[in-house]
Enzyme design. Structure first.
Site, mmCIF file in Angstrom:
data_model
loop_
_atom_site.group_PDB
_atom_site.id
_atom_site.type_symbol
_atom_site.label_atom_id
_atom_site.label_comp_id
_atom_site.label_asym_id
_atom_site.label_seq_id
_atom_site.Cartn_x
_atom_site.Cartn_y
_atom_site.Cartn_z
ATOM 1 N N ASP A 52 6.618 -11.685 6.842
ATOM 2 C CA ASP A 52 6.632 -10.211 6.768
ATOM 3 C C ASP A 52 6.200 -9.633 8.114
ATOM 4 O O ASP A 52 5.602 -10.328 8.941
ATOM 5 C CB ASP A 52 5.733 -9.693 5.637
ATOM 6 C CG ASP A 52 4.258 -9.984 5.852
ATOM 7 O OD1 ASP A 52 3.914 -11.083 6.358
ATOM 8 O OD2 ASP A 52 3.427 -9.122 5.517
ATOM 9 N N GLU B 245 1.087 -10.965 4.749
ATOM 10 C CA GLU B 245 -0.007 -11.045 5.719
ATOM 11 C C GLU B 245 -0.344 -9.668 6.263
ATOM 12 O O GLU B 245 -1.512 -9.341 6.482
ATOM 13 C CB GLU B 245 0.378 -11.983 6.866
ATOM 14 C CG GLU B 245 -0.815 -12.491 7.692
ATOM 15 C CD GLU B 245 -1.218 -11.579 8.844
ATOM 16 O OE1 GLU B 245 -2.322 -11.765 9.383
ATOM 17 O OE2 GLU B 245 -0.443 -10.669 9.211
#
Lengths: 457, 457
Positions: free
Chosen positions: B89, B154
């Site tokens: 991500d 994250e």
């Protein structure tokens, strides 16, 4: 009021309402350049409305939005000349999602019309136009000479109006000025405004690093512009709610004891006022009542804040810059130019190293206090009492109409502020409204005012 | 490094770069729900890439974004198992207008690839995938047992990863963890990270009146939420730059003198660092060098501010509410849960009457400090020295990788942080980039690392 005019208003109630709604549908947002064409369209619409009523009218360009001027001077040499001032521009409507009906589609709920500009100021300006129409349709003449002056920049500080008045002081020469751009003290209580606060509006910009940085990789060693801005703003008041900008109160002239006593005598319920705002508690400068804080004391407010990431979730950014819109409301005899200098000196003094801070003065207006007397003031008391069935009260107002002082200074004419808004009408906020009963009574009261004032000499 | 692997990287340089660019084109912004489908698409893409290389891979749902798990355990019973962690991500790309080329269209300038996620962390994750490919294509086998664990949360605090590791501790059992999600100290200086700051991220909301009010009609008597927010934020530091939230430093464990001495020995030019940020001056807590402020000291930063009117020109609104995103970087042994309690108590204590203030903890992560030793650490020193031609330095890092501590705690395995970013790479800001030379050398170094580590027993 006289029966002939009353009959006109009775017969034309629906039509004069529909015409106002057409005016309200034009999104004349002066602060937004994408609405420039709409603002011009509103001016043209108003010029046409004045001509239809029977005034000679024109739209006059300025470096910004145009001024609409209407005139009819056939009342006779012995009659006074009355200048009616208003504004056809409106505040931005954002945040649009908080409106219960579209901002530019007038909608009636509970006897009020909801629309941006309904009470500020299209409705209050247009009720004068319709009062003039009543006289001209019913009697073919006006009891006073009339100048209608409507500007399109009131919501952005009337930046070109003062120069226009200066340049046209002979054409605009008059015995008195009437302005309806304010609120009554409460429903059913007609009101004459005795004071207005002035304004000094700033944008404060704090620039730190050249671009946004990762708050982990740089945080702790690079000065955070948003935190710097917060610390600067926090220096603007002391613990008692007083503005802490050095010199800020130097020119404040206390209100006369008689005026303060009259204010304290008004039927004002602070808890009701608080409940209406929805705030959990009221606040402000210690040592003053709520009405005194609003009407007689200057302020320093944040109108907007923007920095960094403001969307959903979390972004660990150290923002490159931060911005605040900050405005001071002023009371006599504070001068916006001097407040500008004080604000800039203060910001320069408290700005930390590591960021560049500027305070840009976007616009300003002088505060004002009325002499409570004279033929127009006396005529207003009579007209309001007749139409509303009770004597008007004299109030103050926390808002600003920057040009009031200019009219008095340049034209040498007293200004009467008689408004038909109501508390809680959401001027400058979503779901702005105007009472349709006040729109009707305002027309009648102003039609009567012209009569009484015209008969005064 | 061994000639067979080097030849593979020489021959496949263009292809492995093109494959990374395909990965970078997927806008897997985990913080934005409108990108949920893109985030899932990035997971599927990564699973396919692992399978193509020769790993068994699957995409595993979580309550948020999925986890991609790749495995190949045929190195032999005597060989160590290495868990490679990364994240697919990326941060939001806004403000889009500040990108010189589109955020999700990888563009090469000056030997760097510009794209959101290039260095944080898609490029650094994918170089491990390609290093594994080199071994499998050239030799048909891996020198170590490998688990690749890539998460999609994250950038929003790895909210589901800890539970996943806990629930799969047997499947994830390993001898060591390697993570490439950090930067080298400088170009050409390979680096091993010895510490990370943790994180406690808050949103502070100040609610005053129920709706926006006219600042003239209400200003001075209603508490201004934006000004209240500024005053709250201004209480968060003292005059020396220390965080002034009571109890904030209670659990801070000083860094060993040897580590501080090593940090002071690094070739760091504070003026160069300042110039790179573009800030007029640096700042921060007195008594510490810039690197100490970044690596060893906690912070409290504003990441975003929003209130009232923020558009063009002036709007005289008293805003109904104001919002700040505020995050604290933490150092050992600060605990985000305790910082949450301290922040909430502090905000409650300093919040003025007249507004309602909440501090919502959006996410947190523990700080971390490494033991500088063990087989993987030793292997990394050898591999980095060979590929970069000089011994690695040991550094600290101001950013957060919240899961590092979780890996050590749950899996009982040491974590090696070896990153290939560079200073100024704009992670979390517009124009993020990764050095293509480091992408290439990173692949080679990691391929060599597996060899050395696999030969260590």
């Amino acid at each position: 009021m006289s029966r002939d005019l009353a009959a006109f208003f009775d017969a034309n109630a629906a039509r004069v309402r529909d015409e106002l709604f057409d005016f309200l549908r034009i999104p004349s947002v002066s602060a937004r350049s994408e609405h420039d064409a709409d603002t011009r369209r509103a001016a043209a619409w108003l010029q046409g409305a004045l001509e239809t009523v029977g005034l000679r009218a024109e739209t006059i360009d300025t470096p910004g939005h145009p001024i609409v001027l209407g005139e009819r001077r056939e009342a006779g040499a012995g009659k006074p000349t009355l200048l009616i001032y208003g504004h056809y521009d409106v505040q931005p409507a954002e945040p649009l999602e908080l409106w219960d009906s579209p901002a530019f589609e007038p909608t009636i709920r509970d006897g009020n019309v909801y629309a941006r500009g309904s009470v500020d100021d299209k409705g209050q300006l247009f009720l004068h136009v319709k009062a003039l129409e009543a006289h001209l349709k019913v009697r073919g003449t006006l009891p006073v000479n009339v100048i209608v002056l409507a500007e399109g920049e009131e919501e952005v500080g009337s930046v070109n109006l003062e120069a226009f008045i200066e340049a046209n002081r002979e054409r605009l020469a008059c015995d008195a000025v009437v302005i309806s751009d304010s609120a009554m003290f409460a429903k059913g209580i007609p009101s004459i405004l005795s004071s207005l606060r002035g304004m000094a509006y700033f944008q404060i910009d704090v620039q730190g690093p050249a671009g946004d940085l990762h708050s982990g990789s740089y945080g702790g060693a690079v000065v955070n512009p948003a935190m710097a801005l917060a610390r600067i703003l926090a220096t603007m008041h002391d613990e008692t709610g007083k503005v802490a900008i050095p010199g800020f109160y130097d020119d404040v002239r206390p209100f006369p004891d008689a005026v303060r006593a009259q204010m304290r005598g008004l039927p004002f319920d602070e808890e009701h006022f608080r409940a209406e705002t929805g705030a959990p508690a009221l606040g402000g400068e210690t040592g003053y009542t709520v009405l005194e804080r609003l009407w007689t004391r200057p302020t320093c407010e944040v109108n907007g804040l923007l920095s960094g990431y403001t969307g959903e979730g979390a972004k660990t950014v150290l923002p490159a810059k931060a911005m605040a819109k900050v405005s001071c409301r002023l009371v006599p005899d504070q001068d916006p130019k001097r407040i500008e200098a004080l604000m800039q000196a203060h910001v320069a003094r408290v700005a930390p190293a590591g960021v560049t801070v500027t305070a840009t003065h976007l616009h300003g207006g002088r505060p004002w206090r009325a002499d409570l007397g004279g033929p127009l003031f006396d005529a207003a008391k009579v007209a309001l009492a007749e139409v509303f069935g009770r004597e008007p009260v004299v109030t103050g107002e926390g808002g600003s109409i920057p040009v009031v002082g200019d009219f008095e200074r340049v034209l040498g004419a007293p200004v009467l502020l008689v408004g038909f808004g109501l508390p809680g009408e959401n001027a400058h906020a979503p779901n702005e409204w105007m009472s349709l009963e006040n729109y009707d009574k305002g027309m009648r009261a102003m039609a009567r005012l012209y009569d009484v004032y015209g008969g005064s000499r």
